[in-house]
Scaffold this active site. Sequence first.
Site, PDB file in Angstrom:
ATOM      1  N   ASP A   8      52.887  68.236  51.447  1.00  0.00           N
ATOM      2  CA  ASP A   8      51.961  69.277  50.986  1.00  0.00           C
ATOM      3  C   ASP A   8      51.690  70.416  51.984  1.00  0.00           C
ATOM      4  O   ASP A   8      50.519  70.810  52.175  1.00  0.00           O
ATOM      5  CB  ASP A   8      50.621  68.642  50.579  1.00  0.00           C
ATOM      6  N   ASP A  46      51.724  69.280  45.978  1.00  0.00           N
ATOM      7  CA  ASP A  46      50.610  69.020  45.071  1.00  0.00           C
ATOM      8  C   ASP A  46      50.735  70.067  43.960  1.00  0.00           C
ATOM      9  O   ASP A  46      50.874  71.267  44.253  1.00  0.00           O
ATOM     10  CB  ASP A  46      49.309  69.214  45.873  1.00  0.00           C
ATOM     11  N   HIS A  48      49.057  70.826  40.413  1.00  0.00           N
ATOM     12  CA  HIS A  48      48.063  70.503  39.385  1.00  0.00           C
ATOM     13  C   HIS A  48      48.039  71.509  38.228  1.00  0.00           C
ATOM     14  O   HIS A  48      48.153  72.723  38.464  1.00  0.00           O
ATOM     15  CB  HIS A  48      46.663  70.487  39.990  1.00  0.00           C
ATOM     16  N   HIS A  81      42.736  73.828  43.419  1.00  0.00           N
ATOM     17  CA  HIS A  81      43.763  74.048  44.442  1.00  0.00           C
ATOM     18  C   HIS A  81      45.147  73.700  43.897  1.00  0.00           C
ATOM     19  O   HIS A  81      45.269  72.892  42.967  1.00  0.00           O
ATOM     20  CB  HIS A  81      43.474  73.197  45.695  1.00  0.00           C
ATOM     21  N   LYS A 106      53.550  66.182  42.533  1.00  0.00           N
ATOM     22  CA  LYS A 106      52.582  65.131  42.188  1.00  0.00           C
ATOM     23  C   LYS A 106      51.273  65.753  41.752  1.00  0.00           C
ATOM     24  O   LYS A 106      51.018  66.926  42.040  1.00  0.00           O
ATOM     25  CB  LYS A 106      52.373  64.210  43.398  1.00  0.00           C
ATOM     26  N   CYS A 151      46.612  62.970  51.608  1.00  0.00           N
ATOM     27  CA  CYS A 151      47.980  62.767  51.105  1.00  0.00           C
ATOM     28  C   CYS A 151      48.914  62.152  52.140  1.00  0.00           C
ATOM     29  O   CYS A 151      49.764  61.328  51.787  1.00  0.00           O
ATOM     30  CB  CYS A 151      48.505  64.062  50.522  1.00  0.00           C
TER      31      CYS A 151
HETATM   32  C1  VGL Z   1      45.283  66.689  49.093  1.00  0.00           C
HETATM   33  C2  VGL Z   1      43.104  66.629  48.395  1.00  0.00           C
HETATM   34  C3  VGL Z   1      43.480  66.938  47.115  1.00  0.00           C
HETATM   35  C4  VGL Z   1      46.261  66.552  50.210  1.00  0.00           C
HETATM   36  C5  VGL Z   1      45.677  67.006  47.810  1.00  0.00           C
HETATM   37  O1  VGL Z   1      47.370  67.110  50.117  1.00  0.00           O
HETATM   38  O2  VGL Z   1      45.912  65.880  51.203  1.00  0.00           O
HETATM   39  N1  VGL Z   1      43.997  66.493  49.367  1.00  0.00           N
HETATM   40  N2  VGL Z   1      44.765  67.126  46.826  1.00  0.00           N
HETATM   41 ZN    ZN Z   2      45.299  67.905  44.935  1.00  0.00          ZN
END
Ligand code: VGL
Ligand code: ZN
Length: 196
Positions: A8, A46, A48, A81, A106, A151
């Site tokens: 990420d 990430d 979403h 995010h 993901k 993550c």
């Molecule tokens: C993450 C919070 C929400 C991460 C992803 O990449 O650590 N943290 N989504």
């Molecule tokens: Zn996330």
Amino acid sequence: MKALLIIDVQNDFLPGGALAVPHGDEVINYINRIQSNYEVVIATQDWHPANHKSFASQHRGYKVFDTITFNHVEQVLWPDHCVQQTVGAELSSSLNTHHIQAIFRKGIDVNVDSYSGFFDNNKMRNTGLHGFLQDKGVSEVHVCGLAADFCVHFTAMDALELGYKTAVVSKATKAIDKDAYMKKKEFFLQRGGIFI
Ligand code: VGL
Ligand code: ZN
């Protein structure tokens, strides 16, 4: 075979982003430098939908960083995010992507968060990462990127459980909440993980 898992490294987790990890940008040069030490390099993203249930904006009466329980799992409510197709969801342009053989996305399912690069938080679905690494004959993984306490941590925990020799690359990760990360670190060490 040894793999580097780059977790990420996306604009929203970098300074100025929607869920900025303090000093998150400082990991990128180091990650760029170590990539050539690995036979296999993969990244996660990430990714979403705009109405993802991990967003505080989707829960009336709750605010960012509140915790709720849904689908029987604890869920921190995040700022919006890494929404699909936005600049915030893109991998940082400072990250060298030439060595990256595959990118695993993901957090796509609107109802389930996915911290780990391997599985959804409820472990119902996998991303294909384990199968990919098995096909490549990978037995050892080094995990880096953002955020250390979410993550990166949960990817590393799953890697241990799947039987990989697992290390977190300390210089190549930063936490959202440094203090809360201490406990998670202990847990990872107890399970046989190492920090390098
Ligand atoms: C993450 C919070 C929400 C991460 C992803 O990449 O650590 N943290 N989504
Ligand atoms: Zn996330």
